[in-house]
Structures are given as structure tokens and as C-alpha cells.
Design a protein around this motif. Structure first.
Motif, PDB file in Angstrom:
ATOM      1  N   THR A 163      -2.532  -3.388  -1.687  1.00 43.35           N
ATOM      2  CA  THR A 163      -3.525  -2.638  -2.464  1.00 43.35           C
ATOM      3  C   THR A 163      -3.572  -3.152  -3.893  1.00 43.35           C
ATOM      4  O   THR A 163      -2.529  -3.418  -4.500  1.00 43.35           O
ATOM      5  N   ARG A 179      -3.691  -2.444  -7.515  1.00 38.81           N
ATOM      6  CA  ARG A 179      -3.151  -1.225  -8.147  1.00 38.81           C
ATOM      7  C   ARG A 179      -4.257  -0.338  -8.727  1.00 38.81           C
ATOM      8  O   ARG A 179      -5.078  -0.809  -9.521  1.00 38.81           O
ATOM      9  N   THR A 200       0.819  -1.218   0.000  1.00 42.21           N
ATOM     10  CA  THR A 200       0.000   0.000   0.000  1.00 42.21           C
ATOM     11  C   THR A 200       0.852   1.267   0.000  1.00 42.21           C
ATOM     12  O   THR A 200       0.530   2.249  -0.681  1.00 42.21           O
ATOM     13  N   SER A 256      -0.418  -4.560   4.813  1.00 43.33           N
ATOM     14  CA  SER A 256      -1.386  -3.806   4.028  1.00 43.33           C
ATOM     15  C   SER A 256      -1.004  -3.835   2.549  1.00 43.33           C
ATOM     16  O   SER A 256       0.077  -3.397   2.157  1.00 43.33           O
ATOM     17  N   LYS A 306       0.766   5.219  -1.834  1.00 40.98           N
ATOM     18  CA  LYS A 306       0.648   6.418  -0.997  1.00 40.98           C
ATOM     19  C   LYS A 306       1.812   7.351  -1.265  1.00 40.98           C
ATOM     20  O   LYS A 306       1.646   8.553  -1.404  1.00 40.98           O
ATOM     21  N   MET A 348      -8.943   3.546  -3.249  1.00 39.15           N
ATOM     22  CA  MET A 348      -8.107   2.339  -3.280  1.00 39.15           C
ATOM     23  C   MET A 348      -8.778   1.117  -2.644  1.00 39.15           C
ATOM     24  O   MET A 348      -9.466   1.221  -1.647  1.00 39.15           O
ATOM     25  N   TYR A 349      -8.565  -0.012  -3.274  1.00 33.03           N
ATOM     26  CA  TYR A 349      -8.956  -1.302  -2.685  1.00 33.03           C
ATOM     27  C   TYR A 349      -7.777  -1.784  -1.836  1.00 33.03           C
ATOM     28  O   TYR A 349      -6.830  -2.375  -2.346  1.00 33.03           O
ATOM     29  N   THR A 350      -7.844  -1.496  -0.561  1.00 30.99           N
ATOM     30  CA  THR A 350      -6.736  -1.811   0.340  1.00 30.99           C
ATOM     31  C   THR A 350      -7.211  -2.773   1.401  1.00 30.99           C
ATOM     32  O   THR A 350      -8.313  -2.617   1.925  1.00 30.99           O
TER      33      THR A 350
END
Ligand code: ATP
Ligand code: MG
Length: 420
Positions: A77, A79, A47, A75, A51, A65-67
Motif C-alpha cells: 500500500t 502510505r 498493507t 499486498s 490495517k 488506500m492505494y493497495t
């Protein structure tokens, strides 16, 4: 239980997939003729990569975001864009040190957005990223490459190029002060997100899609009046190069792009044929990004195009090419076996042709109906008699010609002649 796709996730049926494949094939062909190399990267990344690259205070980081935590509690994510991952790959494998790279990739991106036509939660991008070239010439090259792709796809008349320069980081700092002053003076009339961004990320306000906010921005001071001399010169060189190559563009001082990493050149290719989702391709220069992610300072410039939106543009006039060339029908158990075997032999001899075998028994007449519907030019017909005699019936589905019977051994020659 009636299981449906998740909200915002698109199912691609064969006809849509065919359009996607067409776009990819054209892109590959154009990119190759400019010497760009295809690369690939994972759909999942740490992730903090995104960020660090994209920047806090952008929609992308704040809400799209799909985190989630993986089983190890890290963590990760899905993309939301490709540039950060591409740089991570290039850094990790030493592609950037003292080198020039012209790279491209394609694949799905994920953003938790409000779904609508041309806006999905999983969508496809084709991305191009160039490293190690600071001049305006490479900015011009990727725009020429885009323009060529639109011509190849037959949509060049429906797309226009909008250009802006975001200048240097220092120029933006200077500009930020006057922009914040202006935004504060109209704060009450701004939408909630934009109000918040006055302090967190004021340039982002230009990215707002709220009409009243956009209206107010028409009176805001403009970044173009605060550009540093080098950026001005860079931008002028780019414009001159585009003029020389007959690429039309419009200067649009309001483009800031939704991600924080851009400097100098930014651009969008837009169409009026898709309603609110009119940007089909966007990008720009990101000279500070490699260092920001942790590498040695390397200039970069690139773009991403939205395949889904370009597919929507092509949909209405796309000519699907799913017709079979040969359809093989059979009658009886022995003939069914013979049919698959014959078809294999024909495929060996005519690898460019599409040969469909009727699988699963069925009335002979029904099989021939299928043959007709497949748009095949020929039907190959096998019954018990043919199997016993080592022959095969050839029926001309589109010509006014009598069916013929040929020896299996002669079949490939006859087909070759028919299709040449
Ligand atoms: P928009 O302003 O439409 O939200 P963006 O600035 O977020 O676009 P980029 O991050 O620059 O878009 O991505 C490049 C291209 O990818 C866009 O121009 C668009 O064609 C496509 N794209 C972005 N988000 C989506 C989405 N949710 N669904 C489909 N295509 C998308
Ligand atoms: Mg967006």
C-alpha cells in the motif's frame, strides 16, 4: 496523444514548489529548536501495517488506500499516513526500547478521495511523533511547537486550535453503549455509511461530513461525560499548561479524528479561509498503537500537518524570490565558452549569489532583455573584443551608472564589493 495527470494528482509548478520549500524550511528550523530529529521511511509498506494501525471501519481503510499486489503477489500500500510507518521503523531499529524519541518526517501521502480544493490523492504531510512520554507536558510541547510554526509562517492569526479528550479505551467502551443506543434511535435519518458504522465503529459517525448526520449528532451523548479520572486529569493539566503559555484553544467535544488509534488528547488546527477543507493540522495521543503494531507498550503522541493546505493559505501574500543577481550575456562562439568559464569562477567566489548564464546564441539586444527580465542587478558582457583583451563588461541594470570594463582577474573583487 494528450497525456494528463491522474485525477487528484497535483503538479507543482516552480512557484508552488517555492512555497512548499518555504514551509519545510520553517518547519525544520522550528523542530530543530525543540530538539526533534528528522527521519525518513518508505512510501510503500505492507498493507497489513496500515490495517492493523488505523483500524477497520475507518474511511481510510475502507475506501481510501492505494493497495495492489506487487510482482511477487504481496499486498502493498502507498502510505496514506505517516504514524504507522514511523512506528514500524522505530520498532524495527530498536528506537523505542526504554528510550525517549522526538521525531519528524515529511513527504507524500496517498488517499483515494474525491478531489477538490485542498483535497488531493497525493498530498504532502509534515509529521511529528514523540515516544516514551506519557504526561500532558509533551502534548503541550507539540502544540507550542505548532503555534510557533504558525507564527513563523505568519498565519497564526488565521488558525485556531480545537481540543478534545477521547479518554481511555475503557471509558470509550462505556460510552459506546450509550452512543449506539442514541444512534439506533435516529438510524433512519443517518446517511448510509453512518448507519453501517453503528455496529462496526460507532465513534466514527462523528467523523461524518454529511450535514444532516452532523446535525443529529448535536443531540448525541458526549464522550466527555464518560471520561475516566486519569484522562480528565491529563486533559486538565494540558489545558493549564496551554493557558500558562498563552495558547488559545477551544474545547470541541465532537472531535474524534478519522483514525482509530487515538486516546486521550486529540486536536485540530483549523482555519476558516479554506472552505470545507479547513483542518490544516491534526493529531493526538496514541498510547496503545505501538503495542497494537506489535511492539512493547510505549506511549506516543504526534500530529500531521497538510502542506498543501498551508501552501494555499500562504499563496495570496507570498513574496517569491526568484530574482537572479547576475546575468551573463555573450556574443560570438569564443565568448560563449568564456561566459560559462567566467560564471563558474564567479560562483566559486560568491557562492551565495544567483548567476544565470544566457545559453544558446541570440541577438545581443534580446539577451539584454532577458537580463533585465531576470531582475539581475548586473549583466556581465562578453564579446570577441573582451575575449581577446581578457576583459569583461559590467553593466549596472538597476543603477544610473555607466557600463565599465574590467580585467577578468579583478572581476571577483569588484563583484564582492558591489554585493557587500
Ligand atoms: P480531513 O478531515 O480533511 O479528511 P483527515 O482527518 O483525514 O482530514 P489526517 O489524517 O489527520 O486528516 O491528516 C492530517 C492533515 O493532512 C489534515 O489535517 C490535512 O491538512 C491533511 N490532509 C489529509 N488528507 C488530505 C488530502 N486528501 N489532501 C490534502 N491534504 C490532506
Ligand atoms: Mg480524510
Amino acid at each position: 496523444m494528450n497525456i494528463q495527470a491522474l485525477r487528484g494528482m497535483q503538479d507543482l509548478l516552480p512557484e508552488q514548489k517555492e512555497i512548499f520549500r518555504f514551509i519545510e524550511a520553517k518547519a525544520r528550523q522550528v523542530f530543530e529548536c525543540y530538539g526533534y530529529q528528522e527521519m525518513g521511511m518508505p512510501v510503500l509498506e505492507a498493507t497489513h501495517l496500515f490495517k492493523r494501525a488505523v483500524g477497520d471501519g475507518t474511511d481510510l481503510i475502507e475506501k481510501e488506500m492505494y493497495t495492489f499486489d506487487d510482482r511477487n503477489g504481496d499486498s502493498i500500500t502507498l502510505r496514506p499516513e505517516g504514524t504507522a510507518g514511523c512506528i514500524r521503523v522505530a520498532e524495527q531499529h530498536g528506537l523505542l526500547f526504554n528510550q525517549i524519541q522526538r521525531l519528524w518526517y515529511h513527504g507524500p501521502m496517498f488517499r483515494y478521495e474525491r478531489p477538490q480544493k485542498g483535497r488531493y490523492r497525493q498530498f504532502e504531510q509534515i509529521g511529528v511523533e514523540c515516544f516514551g512520554m506519557p504526561g500532558a507536558d509533551i502534548d503541550a510541547e507539540i502544540l507550542l511547537l505548532c503555534a510557533r510554526l504558525w507564527r513563523e509562517l505568519g498565519i497564526d492569526k488565521d488558525i485556531t486550535l480545537e481540543l478534545n479528550s477521547l479518554g481511555s479505551a475503557e471509558a470509550r467502551v462505556k460510552y459506546r453503549t450509550v452512543l449506539v443506543e442514541y444512534l439506533t434511535s435516529v438510524k433512519d435519518q443517518l446517511d448510509e455509511d453512518s448507519q453501517r458504522r453503528i455496529t462496526s465503529n460507532p465513534l466514527r459517525v462523528f467523523d461524518s461530513k454529511v450535514p444532516q448526520t452532523q446535525q443529529l449528532l448535536r443531540h448525541a451523548p458526549l464522550l466527555k461525560d464518560y471520561l475516566d479520572d486519569e484522562s480528565k486529569q491529563h486533559f486538565q493539566q494540558l489545558c493549564e499548561q496551554l493557558d500558562k503559555c498563552d495558547i488559545a484553544y477551544q474545547l470541541n467535544p465532537y472531535i474524534v479524528r478519522g483514525l482509530d488509534y487515538y486516546n486521550r488528547t486529540v486536536f485540530e488546527w483549523v482555519t476558516s479561509s479554506l472552505g470545507a477543507q479547513g483542518t490544516v493540522c491534526a493529531g493526538g495521543r496514541y498510547d496503545g498503537l505501538v503495542a497494537q503494531i506489535g511492539g512493547k507498550g510505549t506511549p506516543g503522541v504526534g500530529f500531521a500537518l497538510g502542506l498543501d493546505r498551508i501552501a494555499l493559505m500562504l499563496q495570496a501574500k507570498f513574496e517569491h524570490a526568484n530574482a537572479a543577481d547576475i546575468y551573463v550575456v555573450s556574443n560570438g562562439e569564443g565568448a560563449r565558452q568564456q561566459a560559462l568559464w567566467v560564471a563558474e569562477n564567479v560562483r566559486n567566489a560568491l557562492p551565495q549569489r544567483k548567476i544565470v548564464v544566457h545559453c544558446g546564441a541570440g541577438k545581443f539586444k534580446a539577451q539584454l532583455k532577458r537580463a533585465d527580465a531576470s531582475e539581475a542587478k548586473l549583466a556581465l558582457i562578453l564579446g570577441e573584443t573582451e575575449v581577446t583583451n581578457g576583459t569583461i563588461g559590467v553593466k549596472f541594470l538597476r543603477d544610473d551608472r555607466e557600463q565599465i570594463s574590467v580585467n577578468v582577474a579583478d572581476l571577483n573583487d569588484i563583484l564582492n564589493r558591489f554585493f557587500s
